[in-house]
Design an enzyme around this catalytic site. Structure first.
Site, PDB file in Angstrom:
ATOM      1  N   ASN A 177       0.875  -1.182   0.000  1.00  0.00           N
ATOM      2  CA  ASN A 177       0.000   0.000   0.000  1.00  0.00           C
ATOM      3  C   ASN A 177       0.907   1.225   0.000  1.00  0.00           C
ATOM      4  O   ASN A 177       1.464   1.583   1.036  1.00  0.00           O
ATOM      5  CB  ASN A 177      -0.891  -0.032   1.258  1.00  0.00           C
ATOM      6  CG  ASN A 177      -1.723   1.230   1.409  1.00  0.00           C
ATOM      7  OD1 ASN A 177      -1.791   2.055   0.498  1.00  0.00           O
ATOM      8  ND2 ASN A 177      -2.367   1.385   2.564  1.00  0.00           N
ATOM      9  N   HIS A 232      -9.764   0.920   4.758  1.00  0.00           N
ATOM     10  CA  HIS A 232      -8.484   1.156   5.436  1.00  0.00           C
ATOM     11  C   HIS A 232      -8.723   2.122   6.600  1.00  0.00           C
ATOM     12  O   HIS A 232      -9.538   3.031   6.495  1.00  0.00           O
ATOM     13  CB  HIS A 232      -7.462   1.738   4.453  1.00  0.00           C
ATOM     14  CG  HIS A 232      -6.091   1.810   5.047  1.00  0.00           C
ATOM     15  ND1 HIS A 232      -5.719   2.817   5.900  1.00  0.00           N
ATOM     16  CD2 HIS A 232      -5.022   0.980   4.939  1.00  0.00           C
ATOM     17  CE1 HIS A 232      -4.462   2.603   6.294  1.00  0.00           C
ATOM     18  NE2 HIS A 232      -4.023   1.501   5.725  1.00  0.00           N
ATOM     19  N   GLU A 253      -5.520  -4.876  10.698  1.00  0.00           N
ATOM     20  CA  GLU A 253      -4.520  -3.824  10.864  1.00  0.00           C
ATOM     21  C   GLU A 253      -4.836  -3.019  12.123  1.00  0.00           C
ATOM     22  O   GLU A 253      -5.642  -2.080  12.071  1.00  0.00           O
ATOM     23  CB  GLU A 253      -4.555  -2.872   9.666  1.00  0.00           C
ATOM     24  CG  GLU A 253      -4.205  -3.523   8.355  1.00  0.00           C
ATOM     25  CD  GLU A 253      -3.649  -2.501   7.373  1.00  0.00           C
ATOM     26  OE1 GLU A 253      -2.488  -2.618   7.002  1.00  0.00           O
ATOM     27  OE2 GLU A 253      -4.373  -1.567   7.015  1.00  0.00           O
ATOM     28  N   GLY A 306       1.919   2.629  10.640  1.00  0.00           N
ATOM     29  CA  GLY A 306       2.822   3.761  10.441  1.00  0.00           C
ATOM     30  C   GLY A 306       3.494   4.237  11.712  1.00  0.00           C
ATOM     31  O   GLY A 306       4.096   5.314  11.736  1.00  0.00           O
TER      32      GLY A 306
HETATM   33  P1  PGA Z   1       2.504   0.526   7.683  1.00  0.00           P
HETATM   34  O1  PGA Z   1       1.064   0.672   6.994  1.00  0.00           O
HETATM   35  O2  PGA Z   1       3.110  -0.743   7.158  1.00  0.00           O
HETATM   36  O3  PGA Z   1       3.265   1.752   7.243  1.00  0.00           O
HETATM   37  O4  PGA Z   1       2.276   0.492   9.142  1.00  0.00           O
HETATM   38  C1  PGA Z   1       0.238  -0.432   6.802  1.00  0.00           C
HETATM   39  C2  PGA Z   1      -1.061   0.025   6.166  1.00  0.00           C
HETATM   40  O5  PGA Z   1      -1.535   1.111   6.478  1.00  0.00           O
HETATM   41  O6  PGA Z   1      -1.648  -0.688   5.319  1.00  0.00           O
END
Ligand code: PGA
Length: 251
Positions: free
Chosen positions: A9, A95, A167, A173
Site C-alpha cells: 500500500n 483502510h 490492521e 505507520g
Molecule cells: P505501515 O502501513 O506498514 O506503514 O504500518 C500499513 C497500512 O496502512 O496498510
C-alpha cells in the site's frame, strides 16, 4: 496452509519517476516467488503507469480505495468498473485512514466491498481497533462489528471471495508492530467467527496482517498459523525491504 498474499500500500507517495525506479529495483527481488501472490496498490493517478510497468510480471495491481457507486455524478470518485478497466485485480476497502480521516462508516465500507465484487475485483477488507479500544479489552468486539457490517451486506459466500487484513490502528505507520502472538490471537478470533458461518470457507479465507511489518519481523508474523500474508505500507516503498518481506512469505 493457505497461499500467502503480500500487498503493498503505497498510500499517497510517489512520482512517475520514483515509481519507475521502485518497480525496476523490485522486480529482481521478486523473482521465483512461487506460492506467494504479490500486489501493489499505488495512488490512483499512477494505476495506468503501474499497469504498464507490471504488464508481463506476475505482480497484480490494486487500488487503495473504490467508490461504493457504480457510476454517475459523484465528483472525484473512482468506480470499480474503472479500476477493473485499468487492470486492477484488488481494491482495499475500509483502510483505517479512510475510516478515521475521511469518515467512512461500516455501512459504506460494506457497500464498497460489494461494489468491488460487482466489478470483478478482490476486495481487501481492512479491520482494526484503536489503542483505546484495545486497552479497554474491546478488540474482538470492534473487529466483530466491523466484520458483521460486511457479512450482513453480502453474506459469508461473497465475503469469502475477498481478503481480510487485520490492521491494528495503533500499529499503522507507528513502527510499533503487534507481536506475532497478539496478531495471531486476533486472526484466530476472526477465523473462528467466520467458521461459525461456514467452516470450509473460513479455513480458506486469506487473513493478512498489516501495521509496521518490516523486513525484520515479517518472517515471524507470517509463520503464525492464521496469518496468510501482509498488507505493507511504509516498508513497501523500499525495494530491498519489500523484497525481503515477500521472500519471508515463501517460508
Ligand atoms: P505501515 O502501513 O506498514 O506503514 O504500518 C500499513 C497500512 O496502512 O496498510
Amino acid at each position: 496452509m493457505n497461499e500467502k498474499i503480500v500487498i503493498a500500500n503505497w498510500k499517497m507517495h510517489g512520482t512517475r519517476v520514483s515509481n519507475h525506479k521502485l518497480i525496476n529495483d523490485l522486480l529482481p527481488a521478486l523473482q521465483g516467488m512461487d506460492g506467494v501472490k504479490v500486489a501493489i496498490c499505488p495512488p490512483m493517478p499512477y494505476l495506468a503507469q503501474l499497469a504498464d510497468l507490471l504488464g508481463d510480471t506476475t505482480i497484480a495491481l490494486g487500488a487503495q480505495n473504490i467508490s461504493e457507486r457504480a457510476q454517475g455524478a459523484f465528483t472525484g470518485e473512482v468506480s470499480g468498473q474503472m479500476l477493473a478497466d485499468l487492470g486492477c485485480g484488488y481494491a482495499l476497502v475500509g483502510h483505517s485512514e479512510r475510516r478515521s480521516l475521511y469518515g467512512e462508516t461500516d455501512a459504506q465500507v460494506a457497500m464498497k466491498f460489494e461494489a468491488a465484487l460487482r466489478a470483478g475485483l478482490i476486495p481487501v477488507l481492512c479491520l482494526g481497533e484503536t489503542i483505546y479500544q484495545r486497552r479497554a479489552g474491546n478488540t474482538n468486539a470492534v473487529i466483530g462489528s466491523q466484520l458483521k457490517a460486511v457479512l450482513e451486506q453480502v453474506g459469508i459466500e461473497q465475503l469469502a471471495k475477498g481478503v481480510i487484513a487485520y490492521e491494528p490502528v495503533w500499529a499503522i505507520g507507528t513502527g510499533e508492530t503487534a507481536s506475532p502472538e497478539q496478531a495471531q490471537a486476533v486472526h484466530q478470533h476472526i477465523r473462528h467467527s467466520l467458521a461459525a458461518k461456514n467452516p470450509r470457507l473460513a479455513a480458506r479465507m486469506p487473513l493478512l496482517y498489516g501495521g509496521s511489518v518490516k523486513a525484520e519481523n515479517a518472517a515471524q508474523l507470517f509463520a503464525q498459523k492464521d496469518i496468510d500474508g501482509g498488507l505493507i505500507g511504509g516498508a513497501s516503498l523500499d525495494a530491498d525491504a519489500f523484497g525481503t518481506i515477500c521472500q519471508a512469505a515463501r517460508i
